[in-house]
Enzyme design. Structure first.
Site, PDB file in Angstrom:
ATOM      1  N   LYS A   1       0.187  -1.560 -17.903  1.00 57.43           N
ATOM      2  CA  LYS A   1      -0.891  -1.874 -16.951  1.00 57.43           C
ATOM      3  C   LYS A   1      -1.122  -0.703 -15.997  1.00 57.43           C
ATOM      4  O   LYS A   1      -2.248  -0.267 -15.803  1.00 57.43           O
ATOM      5  CB  LYS A   1      -0.530  -3.126 -16.144  1.00 57.43           C
ATOM      6  CG  LYS A   1      -1.446  -3.335 -14.929  1.00 57.43           C
ATOM      7  CD  LYS A   1      -1.030  -4.510 -14.099  1.00 57.43           C
ATOM      8  CE  LYS A   1      -0.188  -4.215 -12.909  1.00 57.43           C
ATOM      9  NZ  LYS A   1      -0.822  -3.835 -11.668  1.00 57.43           N
ATOM     10  N   ASN A   2      -0.038  -0.217 -15.377  1.00 54.12           N
ATOM     11  CA  ASN A   2      -0.232   0.754 -14.303  1.00 54.12           C
ATOM     12  C   ASN A   2      -0.643   2.138 -14.802  1.00 54.12           C
ATOM     13  O   ASN A   2      -1.103   2.962 -14.017  1.00 54.12           O
ATOM     14  CB  ASN A   2       1.003   0.807 -13.397  1.00 54.12           C
ATOM     15  CG  ASN A   2       1.094  -0.455 -12.539  1.00 54.12           C
ATOM     16  OD1 ASN A   2       0.101  -1.188 -12.391  1.00 54.12           O
ATOM     17  ND2 ASN A   2       2.269  -0.738 -11.993  1.00 54.12           N
TER      18      ASN A   2
ATOM     19  N   CYS B   1      -1.730  -7.109  -4.995  1.00 59.01           N
ATOM     20  CA  CYS B   1      -0.663  -7.991  -4.520  1.00 59.01           C
ATOM     21  C   CYS B   1      -0.382  -7.750  -3.041  1.00 59.01           C
ATOM     22  O   CYS B   1      -0.383  -6.605  -2.578  1.00 59.01           O
ATOM     23  CB  CYS B   1       0.622  -7.742  -5.316  1.00 59.01           C
ATOM     24  SG  CYS B   1       0.498  -8.237  -7.026  1.00 59.01           S
TER      25      CYS B   1
ATOM     26  N   ARG C   1      -0.132  -1.611   2.836  1.00 58.47           N
ATOM     27  CA  ARG C   1      -0.297  -0.694   1.703  1.00 58.47           C
ATOM     28  C   ARG C   1      -1.272   0.416   2.104  1.00 58.47           C
ATOM     29  O   ARG C   1      -2.423   0.463   1.653  1.00 58.47           O
ATOM     30  CB  ARG C   1      -0.775  -1.454   0.460  1.00 58.47           C
ATOM     31  CG  ARG C   1       0.220  -2.511   0.011  1.00 58.47           C
ATOM     32  CD  ARG C   1      -0.136  -3.152  -1.315  1.00 58.47           C
ATOM     33  NE  ARG C   1       0.081  -2.263  -2.447  1.00 58.47           N
ATOM     34  CZ  ARG C   1      -0.026  -2.666  -3.727  1.00 58.47           C
ATOM     35  NH1 ARG C   1      -0.336  -3.909  -4.003  1.00 58.47           N
ATOM     36  NH2 ARG C   1       0.171  -1.814  -4.707  1.00 58.47           N
TER      37      ARG C   1
ATOM     38  N   ASP D   1       9.102  -3.129  -9.170  1.00 59.04           N
ATOM     39  CA  ASP D   1       8.334  -4.106  -9.953  1.00 59.04           C
ATOM     40  C   ASP D   1       9.219  -4.974 -10.850  1.00 59.04           C
ATOM     41  O   ASP D   1       8.715  -5.872 -11.524  1.00 59.04           O
ATOM     42  CB  ASP D   1       7.256  -3.392 -10.794  1.00 59.04           C
ATOM     43  CG  ASP D   1       6.177  -2.769  -9.924  1.00 59.04           C
ATOM     44  OD1 ASP D   1       6.138  -3.072  -8.717  1.00 59.04           O
ATOM     45  OD2 ASP D   1       5.379  -1.969 -10.440  1.00 59.04           O
TER      46      ASP D   1
ATOM     47  N   ARG E   1      -3.072 -11.041 -14.198  1.00 56.70           N
ATOM     48  CA  ARG E   1      -3.516  -9.683 -13.864  1.00 56.70           C
ATOM     49  C   ARG E   1      -2.703  -8.643 -14.629  1.00 56.70           C
ATOM     50  O   ARG E   1      -3.203  -7.555 -14.895  1.00 56.70           O
ATOM     51  CB  ARG E   1      -3.354  -9.422 -12.351  1.00 56.70           C
ATOM     52  CG  ARG E   1      -4.439 -10.066 -11.510  1.00 56.70           C
ATOM     53  CD  ARG E   1      -4.420  -9.523 -10.086  1.00 56.70           C
ATOM     54  NE  ARG E   1      -4.024  -8.141 -10.089  1.00 56.70           N
ATOM     55  CZ  ARG E   1      -3.080  -7.616  -9.310  1.00 56.70           C
ATOM     56  NH1 ARG E   1      -2.465  -8.358  -8.435  1.00 56.70           N
ATOM     57  NH2 ARG E   1      -2.775  -6.344  -9.391  1.00 56.70           N
TER      58      ARG E   1
HETATM   59  C1  EPZ Z   1       2.015   1.382  -7.597  1.00 53.17           C
HETATM   60  O1  EPZ Z   1       1.435   0.947  -6.377  1.00 53.17           O
HETATM   61  C2  EPZ Z   1       1.981   0.191  -8.515  1.00 53.17           C
HETATM   62  N1  EPZ Z   1       0.594  -0.233  -8.678  1.00 53.17           N
HETATM   63  C3  EPZ Z   1       2.839  -0.942  -7.944  1.00 53.17           C
HETATM   64  O2  EPZ Z   1       2.895  -1.959  -8.933  1.00 53.17           O
HETATM   65  C4  EPZ Z   1       4.260  -0.446  -7.694  1.00 53.17           C
HETATM   66  O3  EPZ Z   1       4.996  -1.450  -7.034  1.00 53.17           O
HETATM   67  C5  EPZ Z   1       4.235   0.827  -6.844  1.00 53.17           C
HETATM   68  O4  EPZ Z   1       3.360   1.816  -7.432  1.00 53.17           O
HETATM   69  C6  EPZ Z   1       5.618   1.449  -6.684  1.00 53.17           C
HETATM   70  O5  EPZ Z   1       6.147   1.759  -7.942  1.00 53.17           O
HETATM   71  C7  EPZ Z   1      -0.207   0.449  -9.499  1.00 53.17           C
HETATM   72  O6  EPZ Z   1       0.175   1.417 -10.161  1.00 53.17           O
HETATM   73  C8  EPZ Z   1      -1.602  -0.034  -9.604  1.00 53.17           C
HETATM   74  P1  EPZ Z   1       2.874   3.684  -3.964  1.00 53.17           P
HETATM   75  P2  EPZ Z   1       0.983   2.025  -5.285  1.00 53.17           P
HETATM   76  O7  EPZ Z   1       1.708   4.434  -3.476  1.00 53.17           O
HETATM   77  O8  EPZ Z   1       0.514   3.232  -5.991  1.00 53.17           O
HETATM   78  C9  EPZ Z   1       3.752   3.881   0.754  1.00 53.17           C
HETATM   79  C10 EPZ Z   1       2.799  -4.120  -9.794  1.00 53.17           C
HETATM   80  O9  EPZ Z   1       3.444  -5.181  -9.607  1.00 53.17           O
HETATM   81  N2  EPZ Z   1       2.478   4.627   0.831  1.00 53.17           N
HETATM   82  O10 EPZ Z   1       3.820   4.337  -4.906  1.00 53.17           O
HETATM   83  O11 EPZ Z   1       0.055   1.337  -4.360  1.00 53.17           O
HETATM   84  C11 EPZ Z   1       3.556   2.419   0.362  1.00 53.17           C
HETATM   85  O12 EPZ Z   1       3.263   1.625   1.484  1.00 53.17           O
HETATM   86  C12 EPZ Z   1       2.368  -3.273  -8.630  1.00 53.17           C
HETATM   87  O13 EPZ Z   1       2.440  -3.724 -10.918  1.00 53.17           O
HETATM   88  C13 EPZ Z   1       2.078   5.174   2.037  1.00 53.17           C
HETATM   89  O14 EPZ Z   1       2.755   5.029   3.064  1.00 53.17           O
HETATM   90  O15 EPZ Z   1       2.363   2.299  -4.597  1.00 53.17           O
HETATM   91  C14 EPZ Z   1       4.881   2.099  -0.301  1.00 53.17           C
HETATM   92  O16 EPZ Z   1       5.831   1.788   0.692  1.00 53.17           O
HETATM   93  C15 EPZ Z   1       2.676  -3.856  -7.322  1.00 53.17           C
HETATM   94  N3  EPZ Z   1       0.911   5.893   2.077  1.00 53.17           N
HETATM   95  C16 EPZ Z   1       5.304   3.424  -0.947  1.00 53.17           C
HETATM   96  O17 EPZ Z   1       4.522   4.431  -0.308  1.00 53.17           O
HETATM   97  C17 EPZ Z   1       0.144   6.074   0.965  1.00 53.17           C
HETATM   98  O18 EPZ Z   1      -0.917   6.744   1.078  1.00 53.17           O
HETATM   99  C18 EPZ Z   1       5.025   3.509  -2.447  1.00 53.17           C
HETATM  100  O19 EPZ Z   1       3.688   3.132  -2.709  1.00 53.17           O
HETATM  101  C19 EPZ Z   1       0.552   5.519  -0.249  1.00 53.17           C
HETATM  102  C20 EPZ Z   1       1.725   4.795  -0.290  1.00 53.17           C
END
Ligand code: EPZ
Length: 419
Positions: free
Chosen positions: A22-23, A117, A122, A306, A398
């Site tokens: 998916k991702n 989610c 986020r 995840d 989803r």
């Molecule tokens: C991706 O989300 C995945 N979603 C998530 O999967 C997954 O949990 C996550 O990566 C971590 O592996 C998709 O790929 C669509 P991040 P993403 O940016 O990209 C902070 C699932 O169940 N952060 O790696 O949104 C953030 O708050 C979903 O399939 C900032 O502070 O996650 C978090 O604490 C849920 N500023 C950490 O970084 C930013 O600009 C990691 O988030 C971006 C992120």
């Protein structure tokens, strides 16, 4: 309203084929906007996030032909608007990839604030920082993100946080930029490598994906005219591996990359499960009550957030007390309230949860609070004595293709019922 009704306990046994990730897929679809032409994508998971992504691309002017339920041919020659449909883009998280892709393709984009989610705050500050370093202006106003760039120019970008989304988004915006972009402290997840492989197949010049330093040499155009197959889903695979352990079952997973599953395999062995690694398939079984273990979620190659709820089910019935430390998301323990309704003894405080292992779970009506929580409840229902009713299936749909059919083939007594 639909619900899943699961009658347990059942040890899950047999073979399951893992779908495309998916991702990776939710990033590869917007990445097709960088191509001025046609390409075919195979091994797409048939899930609602993919259907929404396709709908958005069609609203922007792309022509999509479904070759079968897991393959599309997409023609992005005529992209005729820079306003993405706000209602659809705010339905899921990955709509933020439209920003990087459309900045590259059209120099402009307006999207709704990404949904997805509810796992705590986020923010997308690292995405915005990346776009700005390449010369874009970004404004966030009234639930809408607007980004513009007369010209994108390569630059060096240091990510303050390891972010999957920001790493991919900056990659998308840098592929057609003038000059070289470097992303330092990049995320290393398998889906990052897959998106880079897709873009390189179409003519991009991205090096180092899968390490913490990615270098993107801007190219004039991406030519398309190629077929790409999405990488197997690491998280769906991990979900079935943990289902085998929790139900004391024996599952062979086909179409997976076992290298991506190392952190999960290590924890499964620690709790007493057995693993046989065949490279593109893996057998997981467990003959005993799982043992206690401590888990800390981390970016890849650490234990994935995840899979934290699915691991939580294993630890809820483990022999002994365990601790999970969630280091990525603020609110990823909502599922523990639901497991407690089934007889688990879990106390969650902030980003830490304490699991006092119980001998058995018992069926109850429960609510899926997010995608992976939903998958965890399906496992819990298969472990529990009696009938479990799982509500809020839109979360599960989803991200999991045919979850009930895959579980049923492994022996689970699971039905989707419309009330
Ligand atoms: C991706 O989300 C995945 N979603 C998530 O999967 C997954 O949990 C996550 O990566 C971590 O592996 C998709 O790929 C669509 P991040 P993403 O940016 O990209 C902070 C699932 O169940 N952060 O790696 O949104 C953030 O708050 C979903 O399939 C900032 O502070 O996650 C978090 O604490 C849920 N500023 C950490 O970084 C930013 O600009 C990691 O988030 C971006 C992120």
């Amino acid at each position: 309203m639909e619900k899943l009704v699961v009658k347990g306990p059942t040890p899950l046994k047999g073979e399951v084929t893992i779908s495309g990730a998916k991702n990776a897929a939710v990033a590869i679809l917007p990445a097709t906007l960088l191509i001025d032409g046609v390409c075919t994508i195979e091994n797409l998971p048939n899930i609602s996030d993919i259907k929404i992504s396709c709908e958005i691309l069609e609203k922007l002017g792309a022509k999509i032909t479904w070759n079968n339920k897991n393959s599309i041919t997409i023609d992005t020659t005529n992209i005729n608007t820079t306003k993405a449909p706000l209602d659809l883009t705010s339905k899921f998280r990955a709509s933020y990839y439209l920003i990087g892709a459309m900045l590259s393709r059209k120099g402009e984009i307006e999207v709704g604030m990404p949904g997805g989610c509810k796992l705590g705050a986020r923010p997308i500050d690292q995405h915005i920082k990346g776009f700005e370093r390449l010369g874009a202006t970004v404004t966030v106003e009234k639930g809408t993100i607007s980004a513009k760039a007369k010209k994108l120019t390569g630059n060096s970008i240091y990510m303050d946080i390891v972010s999957v989304g920001a790493t991919i988004n900056v990659m998308l915006s840098a592929v057609l930029a003038k000059g070289t972009t470097t992303i330092d402290n990049a995320a290393k997840e398998p889906h990052i490598v897959d998106v880079a492989n897709f873009l390189n197949t179409m003519g991009a010049d991205i090096r180092g994906a899968g390490t913490d330093m990615i270098k993107i040499n801007g190219v004039e155009k991406l030519s398309g005219n190629a077929t790409y197959s999405v990488v197997p889903d690491q998280i769906e695979a991990g979900t079935f591996m943990l289902a085998a352990v929790a139900t004391k079952g024996d599952i062979t997973l086909k179409n997976c990359i076992t290298k991506h599953l190392e952190s999960i395999t290590a924890k499964i062995i620690e709790v007493g499960g057995k693993v046989e690694d065949h490279g593109d398939s893996i057998r997981v079984w467990c003959n005993q009550r799982p043992q206690k273990a401590n888990i800390k979620t981390l970016p890849y190659p650490g234990f994935p957030t995840d899979l934290q709820p699915q691991m939580g089910v294993v630890l809820s019935i483990a022999d002994g007390a365990s601790i999970i430390n969630e280091s990525i998301w603020e609110s990823r323990f909502q599922y523990t309230d639901e497991l407690n309704k089934m007889g688990a003894k879990i106390t969650a405080q902030g980003k830490t949860a304490f699991f006092e292992g119980v001998k058995k779970l018992s069926g109850a009506p429960v609510y899926s609070t997010d995608l992976r929580a939903g998958a965890a409840l399906v496992i819990a229902g298969t472990v529990a004595n009696g009938s479990t009713e799982i509500y809020n299936l839109e979360h599960i749909d989803r991200g999991y293709e045919n979850i009930e059919e895959k579980f049923r083939k492994l022996g689970a007594k699971i039905e989707r019922v419309t009330e």
